[in-house]
Design a protein around this motif. Sequence first.
Motif, PDB file in Angstrom:
ATOM      1  N   TYR A 131     -28.082  71.559 -82.811  1.00  0.00           N
ATOM      2  CA  TYR A 131     -27.968  73.004 -83.042  1.00  0.00           C
ATOM      3  C   TYR A 131     -29.014  73.811 -82.285  1.00  0.00           C
ATOM      4  CZ  TYR A 131     -25.184  70.853 -86.630  1.00  0.00           C
ATOM      5  OH  TYR A 131     -24.261  70.061 -87.269  1.00  0.00           O
ATOM      6  N   GLU A 132     -29.891  73.111 -81.559  1.00  0.00           N
ATOM      7  CA  GLU A 132     -30.916  73.834 -80.791  1.00  0.00           C
ATOM      8  C   GLU A 132     -30.926  73.438 -79.310  1.00  0.00           C
ATOM      9  OE1 GLU A 132     -34.690  73.487 -82.982  1.00  0.00           O
ATOM     10  OE2 GLU A 132     -34.076  75.214 -84.181  1.00  0.00           O
ATOM     11  N   VAL A 139     -38.976  72.768 -74.987  1.00  0.00           N
ATOM     12  CA  VAL A 139     -39.794  72.429 -76.155  1.00  0.00           C
ATOM     13  C   VAL A 139     -40.953  71.529 -75.739  1.00  0.00           C
ATOM     14  CG1 VAL A 139     -38.034  72.692 -77.908  1.00  0.00           C
ATOM     15  CG2 VAL A 139     -38.205  70.534 -76.695  1.00  0.00           C
ATOM     16  N   GLY A 142     -41.424  76.686 -75.855  1.00  0.00           N
ATOM     17  CA  GLY A 142     -40.564  77.803 -76.217  1.00  0.00           C
ATOM     18  C   GLY A 142     -40.647  78.162 -77.696  1.00  0.00           C
ATOM     19  N   MET A 146     -41.925  81.734 -79.328  1.00  0.00           N
ATOM     20  CA  MET A 146     -41.220  82.569 -80.300  1.00  0.00           C
ATOM     21  C   MET A 146     -42.099  82.893 -81.500  1.00  0.00           C
ATOM     22  SD  MET A 146     -37.161  81.921 -80.208  1.00  0.00           S
ATOM     23  CE  MET A 146     -36.936  80.153 -80.162  1.00  0.00           C
ATOM     24  N   THR A 244     -36.264  71.355 -87.177  1.00  0.00           N
ATOM     25  CA  THR A 244     -35.681  72.387 -86.311  1.00  0.00           C
ATOM     26  C   THR A 244     -36.423  73.701 -86.531  1.00  0.00           C
ATOM     27  OG1 THR A 244     -34.061  72.944 -88.018  1.00  0.00           O
ATOM     28  CG2 THR A 244     -33.381  71.347 -86.340  1.00  0.00           C
ATOM     29  N   LEU A 245     -36.588  74.445 -85.453  1.00  0.00           N
ATOM     30  CA  LEU A 245     -37.294  75.723 -85.578  1.00  0.00           C
ATOM     31  C   LEU A 245     -36.515  76.701 -86.449  1.00  0.00           C
ATOM     32  CD1 LEU A 245     -39.907  77.030 -84.533  1.00  0.00           C
ATOM     33  CD2 LEU A 245     -38.518  78.132 -82.768  1.00  0.00           C
ATOM     34  N   LEU A 246     -35.174  76.610 -86.412  1.00  0.00           N
ATOM     35  CA  LEU A 246     -34.361  77.539 -87.189  1.00  0.00           C
ATOM     36  C   LEU A 246     -34.574  77.361 -88.690  1.00  0.00           C
ATOM     37  CD1 LEU A 246     -31.536  76.147 -88.556  1.00  0.00           C
ATOM     38  CD2 LEU A 246     -31.072  75.793 -86.140  1.00  0.00           C
ATOM     39  N   SER A 247     -35.186  76.244 -89.082  1.00  0.00           N
ATOM     40  CA  SER A 247     -35.430  75.975 -90.498  1.00  0.00           C
ATOM     41  C   SER A 247     -36.834  76.379 -90.941  1.00  0.00           C
ATOM     42  CB  SER A 247     -35.216  74.491 -90.790  1.00  0.00           C
ATOM     43  OG  SER A 247     -33.898  74.111 -90.475  1.00  0.00           O
ATOM     44  N   MET A 248     -37.598  77.042 -90.068  1.00  0.00           N
ATOM     45  CA  MET A 248     -38.940  77.500 -90.430  1.00  0.00           C
ATOM     46  C   MET A 248     -38.835  78.952 -90.906  1.00  0.00           C
ATOM     47  SD  MET A 248     -42.398  77.467 -88.101  1.00  0.00           S
ATOM     48  CE  MET A 248     -44.010  77.748 -88.894  1.00  0.00           C
ATOM     49  N   PRO A 249     -39.036  79.178 -92.204  1.00  0.00           N
ATOM     50  CA  PRO A 249     -38.770  80.516 -92.756  1.00  0.00           C
ATOM     51  C   PRO A 249     -39.608  81.618 -92.099  1.00  0.00           C
ATOM     52  CG  PRO A 249     -39.088  78.912 -94.514  1.00  0.00           C
ATOM     53  CD  PRO A 249     -39.467  78.229 -93.237  1.00  0.00           C
ATOM     54  N   ASP A 250     -40.886  81.350 -91.879  1.00  0.00           N
ATOM     55  CA  ASP A 250     -41.780  82.347 -91.277  1.00  0.00           C
ATOM     56  C   ASP A 250     -42.527  81.640 -90.147  1.00  0.00           C
ATOM     57  OD1 ASP A 250     -43.790  84.069 -90.507  1.00  0.00           O
ATOM     58  OD2 ASP A 250     -44.544  84.440 -92.540  1.00  0.00           O
ATOM     59  N   VAL A 251     -42.170  81.955 -88.907  1.00  0.00           N
ATOM     60  CA  VAL A 251     -42.751  81.219 -87.770  1.00  0.00           C
ATOM     61  C   VAL A 251     -44.219  81.561 -87.547  1.00  0.00           C
ATOM     62  CG1 VAL A 251     -40.561  80.874 -86.573  1.00  0.00           C
ATOM     63  CG2 VAL A 251     -41.929  82.917 -86.059  1.00  0.00           C
TER      64      VAL A 251
END
Lengths: 381, 138
Positions: A131-132, A139, A142, A146, A244-251
């Motif tokens: 998904y990434e 990586v 990147g 973000m 996955t980065l998309l699963s990190m609530p607050d980057v």
Amino acid sequence: MRRDRIAAIVGIAESDIGVTPDKTVLQLQAQAAVRALTDAGLHTRDVQALFCAGAWTTWTNLMLAEYLGIQPIYTDSTNIGGSSFEAHIGHAVAGIQAGLFEVALIVYGSTQRSQRLRGKVPGEVGLTEQYEAPFGLPVPVGAYAMAAMRHMYEYGTRSEQLAEVAVAARQWAMQNPRAFARDPLSVEDVLASRMICEPLHLYDCCLVTDGGGAIVVTSERVARQCRHKPIWVLGHAETHTHHTLLSMPDVTSTGAAVTGPRAMAMAGIRHDDVDVAEIYDSFTITVIVTLEALGFCHQGEGGAFVSGGRIAPGGSFPMNTNGGGLSYCHPGMYGIFLLIEAALQLRGDAGMRQVPNAQIALVHGTGVQLSSSATVVLGRD
Amino acid sequence: MTMQAKPVPVLDTDSRPFWEGCRQGVLRIQRCKTCAQYVFYPRSICPHCMSDDLAFVEAKGLGTVYTYTVVHRGFGPFQDEVPFTIALVDLDEGVRMMTRIVDAGEGIGIGDRVEVVFSERDDGLVLPYFRPILTATR
């Protein structure tokens, strides 16, 4: 400060570092392991527990132990990225406390620079990586870019403040003869360097080097018999929050917010007690978000905190005193070098870059895409 | 120099409905039938309540840019495409995706509203990219 003494770092060593085209990844690790054991006054036959992490094979511990001639009675190949070795320290202390072994060897090595292993893109991606990876984000840079972009948006952090981290690291490296990058570096140089992933420039990114390191951790009983004064493990904690980065609530907020307080509470110390900090600096933003999460400043204030020379030589917050992953060396996973430098500082053996009378060191590793965090508090008698 | 292949998803029974949806022009996410939370990426168990009763639903395809980067140094097969923009987009349903931002002539910013646009990569893979929603006020 915590009074009971359970386990200590008694041996530390780095292998050849920088560019080592004639060395295999096993040779680097063997070199570091023998040097660390010799530093402690111990032998490979004394090693009971082996801790190793790396991307060079699936069978890190099996291959390395056999090469070294060790048949450990305890083995741990925990790999959570660059922070693995801070986690290994915690696991070693737990094993010693449980009476399972008395002598642990932690080893890392990588020939990623000479083998040109960075920047590879897999042809097929399965499971949750699908998904990434197809979108082409390089990586890990990147992902950290973000995080930096969001930090700038939320808190007004500026590129000049990120650059301060790189400049301070370089100033420390200039006092370390073994550092890889020792040419003078200014904020302007960082800002003028090639853009990699906005807002991160080339000099916001860690080095790509070869290198290895090893650490010997023993029980108090063994530590008292070793060559150097023991560097006690006073506190430790670990976590991982996502892959996955998309699963990190607050980057902009990492697991250091969990591990910092836990490790410091175990050690019985406060922020003011820390004499020297070794903070994983894969990228300049990594330091800023980590210092905030650890509570050395408030969330969003990391940019201001690192500015004005506070973290540079002579500043009030000595940090990454060997030059860090940004200027000393960074062979893929850097965490073991944070621990080596912290122990060296507490021994008082850091030469030109010695922090006067350092008694407490805080070490924090960060792995993968801000995914894993592990904090270790070290101290001397 | 031979062109290296770009990463291709290995479809499994979690991911197949998502990728087949992309080919059909439908953005599929999951919703837990037990706790009603939306879930992305697709999986066999709800990370919120441990239920295994998840259903694919069609997302509206609208979202907000949470963060982004403009890539100037691409790796491997992506190196000739720079500069390009990768973002994390929060869908209106409340889940976050990684994506590329396209058709953003004026650039993109955090907080910008975006909509899904399915785009066929040069190797035939259809990916859910996002583009700015053109409004009078940005």
